[in-house]
Design a protein around this motif. Sequence first.
Motif, PDB file in Angstrom:
ATOM      1  N   PRO A 100       0.813  -1.224   0.000  1.00 43.99           N
ATOM      2  CA  PRO A 100       0.000   0.000   0.000  1.00 43.99           C
ATOM      3  C   PRO A 100       0.849   1.278   0.000  1.00 43.99           C
ATOM      4  N   MET A 101       1.944   1.290   0.731  1.00 39.22           N
ATOM      5  CA  MET A 101       2.781   2.490   0.755  1.00 39.22           C
ATOM      6  C   MET A 101       3.481   2.698  -0.590  1.00 39.22           C
ATOM      7  N   GLY A 102       3.811   1.628  -1.282  1.00 35.08           N
ATOM      8  CA  GLY A 102       4.385   1.751  -2.615  1.00 35.08           C
ATOM      9  C   GLY A 102       3.399   2.360  -3.588  1.00 35.08           C
ATOM     10  N   ILE A 103       2.139   1.946  -3.498  1.00 38.12           N
ATOM     11  CA  ILE A 103       1.106   2.506  -4.371  1.00 38.12           C
ATOM     12  C   ILE A 103       0.884   3.978  -4.066  1.00 38.12           C
ATOM     13  N   VAL A 104       0.802   4.327  -2.784  1.00 39.21           N
ATOM     14  CA  VAL A 104       0.610   5.726  -2.386  1.00 39.21           C
ATOM     15  C   VAL A 104       1.796   6.571  -2.848  1.00 39.21           C
ATOM     16  N   GLY A 105       3.010   6.060  -2.661  1.00 30.28           N
ATOM     17  CA  GLY A 105       4.197   6.800  -3.106  1.00 30.28           C
ATOM     18  C   GLY A 105       4.214   7.005  -4.607  1.00 30.28           C
ATOM     19  N   TYR A 106       3.820   6.000  -5.356  1.00 26.26           N
ATOM     20  CA  TYR A 106       3.767   6.111  -6.815  1.00 26.26           C
ATOM     21  C   TYR A 106       2.764   7.175  -7.238  1.00 26.26           C
ATOM     22  N   ILE A 107       1.587   7.166  -6.614  1.00 26.07           N
ATOM     23  CA  ILE A 107       0.556   8.150  -6.963  1.00 26.07           C
ATOM     24  C   ILE A 107       1.002   9.562  -6.591  1.00 26.07           C
ATOM     25  N   LEU A 108       1.615   9.723  -5.422  1.00 28.23           N
ATOM     26  CA  LEU A 108       2.046  11.048  -4.997  1.00 28.23           C
ATOM     27  C   LEU A 108       3.226  11.574  -5.812  1.00 28.23           C
ATOM     28  N   ALA A 109       4.010  10.689  -6.415  1.00 29.66           N
ATOM     29  CA  ALA A 109       5.161  11.117  -7.211  1.00 29.66           C
ATOM     30  C   ALA A 109       4.791  11.383  -8.669  1.00 29.66           C
ATOM     31  N   THR A 110       3.548  11.155  -9.060  1.00 29.75           N
ATOM     32  CA  THR A 110       3.131  11.349 -10.444  1.00 29.75           C
ATOM     33  C   THR A 110       3.378  12.769 -10.947  1.00 29.75           C
ATOM     34  N   PRO A 111       3.019  13.828 -10.206  1.00 34.78           N
ATOM     35  CA  PRO A 111       3.289  15.177 -10.721  1.00 34.78           C
ATOM     36  C   PRO A 111       4.782  15.451 -10.928  1.00 34.78           C
ATOM     37  N   ALA A 112       5.620  14.945 -10.052  1.00 37.82           N
ATOM     38  CA  ALA A 112       7.062  15.153 -10.206  1.00 37.82           C
ATOM     39  C   ALA A 112       7.587  14.413 -11.432  1.00 37.82           C
ATOM     40  N   ARG A 113       7.100  13.198 -11.665  1.00 39.13           N
ATOM     41  CA  ARG A 113       7.531  12.456 -12.857  1.00 39.13           C
ATOM     42  C   ARG A 113       7.071  13.158 -14.118  1.00 39.13           C
ATOM     43  N   ARG A 129       8.405  16.306 -18.959  1.00 38.73           N
ATOM     44  CA  ARG A 129       8.240  17.493 -19.803  1.00 38.73           C
ATOM     45  C   ARG A 129       9.535  18.282 -19.906  1.00 38.73           C
ATOM     46  N   ALA A 130      10.307  18.346 -18.818  1.00 41.65           N
ATOM     47  CA  ALA A 130      11.587  19.053 -18.865  1.00 41.65           C
ATOM     48  C   ALA A 130      12.567  18.338 -19.795  1.00 41.65           C
ATOM     49  N   ARG A 131      12.588  16.984 -19.747  1.00 49.50           N
ATOM     50  CA  ARG A 131      13.457  16.226 -20.663  1.00 49.50           C
ATOM     51  C   ARG A 131      13.054  16.446 -22.109  1.00 49.50           C
ATOM     52  N   GLU A 132      11.733  16.430 -22.382  1.00 46.51           N
ATOM     53  CA  GLU A 132      11.267  16.641 -23.749  1.00 46.51           C
ATOM     54  C   GLU A 132      11.599  18.049 -24.240  1.00 46.51           C
ATOM     55  N   ALA A 133      11.432  19.035 -23.361  1.00 45.82           N
ATOM     56  CA  ALA A 133      11.753  20.409 -23.747  1.00 45.82           C
ATOM     57  C   ALA A 133      13.247  20.565 -24.001  1.00 45.82           C
ATOM     58  N   ALA A 134      14.076  19.914 -23.182  1.00 46.52           N
ATOM     59  CA  ALA A 134      15.525  19.985 -23.388  1.00 46.52           C
ATOM     60  C   ALA A 134      15.920  19.288 -24.683  1.00 46.52           C
ATOM     61  N   ALA A 135      15.263  18.170 -24.981  1.00 50.59           N
ATOM     62  CA  ALA A 135      15.575  17.450 -26.223  1.00 50.59           C
ATOM     63  C   ALA A 135      15.161  18.267 -27.435  1.00 50.59           C
ATOM     64  N   GLU A 136      14.006  18.908 -27.369  1.00 53.38           N
ATOM     65  CA  GLU A 136      13.576  19.746 -28.482  1.00 53.38           C
ATOM     66  C   GLU A 136      14.479  20.958 -28.634  1.00 53.38           C
ATOM     67  N   GLY A 137      14.908  21.520 -27.524  1.00 53.96           N
ATOM     68  CA  GLY A 137      15.809  22.672 -27.572  1.00 53.96           C
ATOM     69  C   GLY A 137      17.172  22.296 -28.128  1.00 53.96           C
ATOM     70  N   ALA A 138      17.633  21.089 -27.843  1.00 54.35           N
ATOM     71  CA  ALA A 138      18.930  20.645 -28.354  1.00 54.35           C
ATOM     72  C   ALA A 138      18.853  20.331 -29.845  1.00 54.35           C
ATOM     73  N   ASN A 139      17.690  19.847 -30.292  1.00 53.72           N
ATOM     74  CA  ASN A 139      17.539  19.491 -31.702  1.00 53.72           C
ATOM     75  C   ASN A 139      17.242  20.696 -32.581  1.00 53.72           C
ATOM     76  N   ALA A 140      16.658  21.717 -32.005  1.00 49.49           N
ATOM     77  CA  ALA A 140      16.269  22.879 -32.803  1.00 49.49           C
ATOM     78  C   ALA A 140      17.468  23.789 -33.019  1.00 49.49           C
ATOM     79  N   ARG A 141      17.672  24.157 -34.270  1.00 49.32           N
ATOM     80  CA  ARG A 141      18.724  25.117 -34.603  1.00 49.32           C
ATOM     81  C   ARG A 141      18.056  26.403 -35.036  1.00 49.32           C
ATOM     82  N   PRO A 142      18.669  27.540 -34.721  1.00 51.77           N
ATOM     83  CA  PRO A 142      18.083  28.797 -35.185  1.00 51.77           C
ATOM     84  C   PRO A 142      18.134  28.860 -36.709  1.00 51.77           C
ATOM     85  N   VAL A 143      17.056  29.304 -37.295  1.00 51.71           N
ATOM     86  CA  VAL A 143      16.943  29.385 -38.747  1.00 51.71           C
ATOM     87  C   VAL A 143      16.883  30.856 -39.129  1.00 51.71           C
ATOM     88  N   GLN A 144      17.665  31.211 -40.141  1.00 49.03           N
ATOM     89  CA  GLN A 144      17.657  32.578 -40.626  1.00 49.03           C
ATOM     90  C   GLN A 144      16.329  32.853 -41.320  1.00 49.03           C
TER      91      GLN A 144
END
Length: 87
Positions: free
Chosen positions: A28-41, A46-61
Amino acid sequence: MMAVAEATATNGSLLGAIVTFVLYGLLPMGIVGYILATPARRRARRAREAAAEGANARPVQPGASIPPDEGRETATDAPIAPVRKED
């Protein structure tokens, strides 16, 4: 506390105490911990995806075309017309 009571009872056993601890405590504590950690995950993903998109995007003239093989668009949506062989 239930596991200790199970282990020290006259007809209890150590195996019963371990099963009680796992089923009434850890699971039960594992389930509660998993549910409570959902917003952090979600924020971390989203931060990883934003960093990956930022690394892949090059400025275009302005006015420059983007080659279709950079993964930003499919081959059917490419702004460059395909070159055909002349017979």
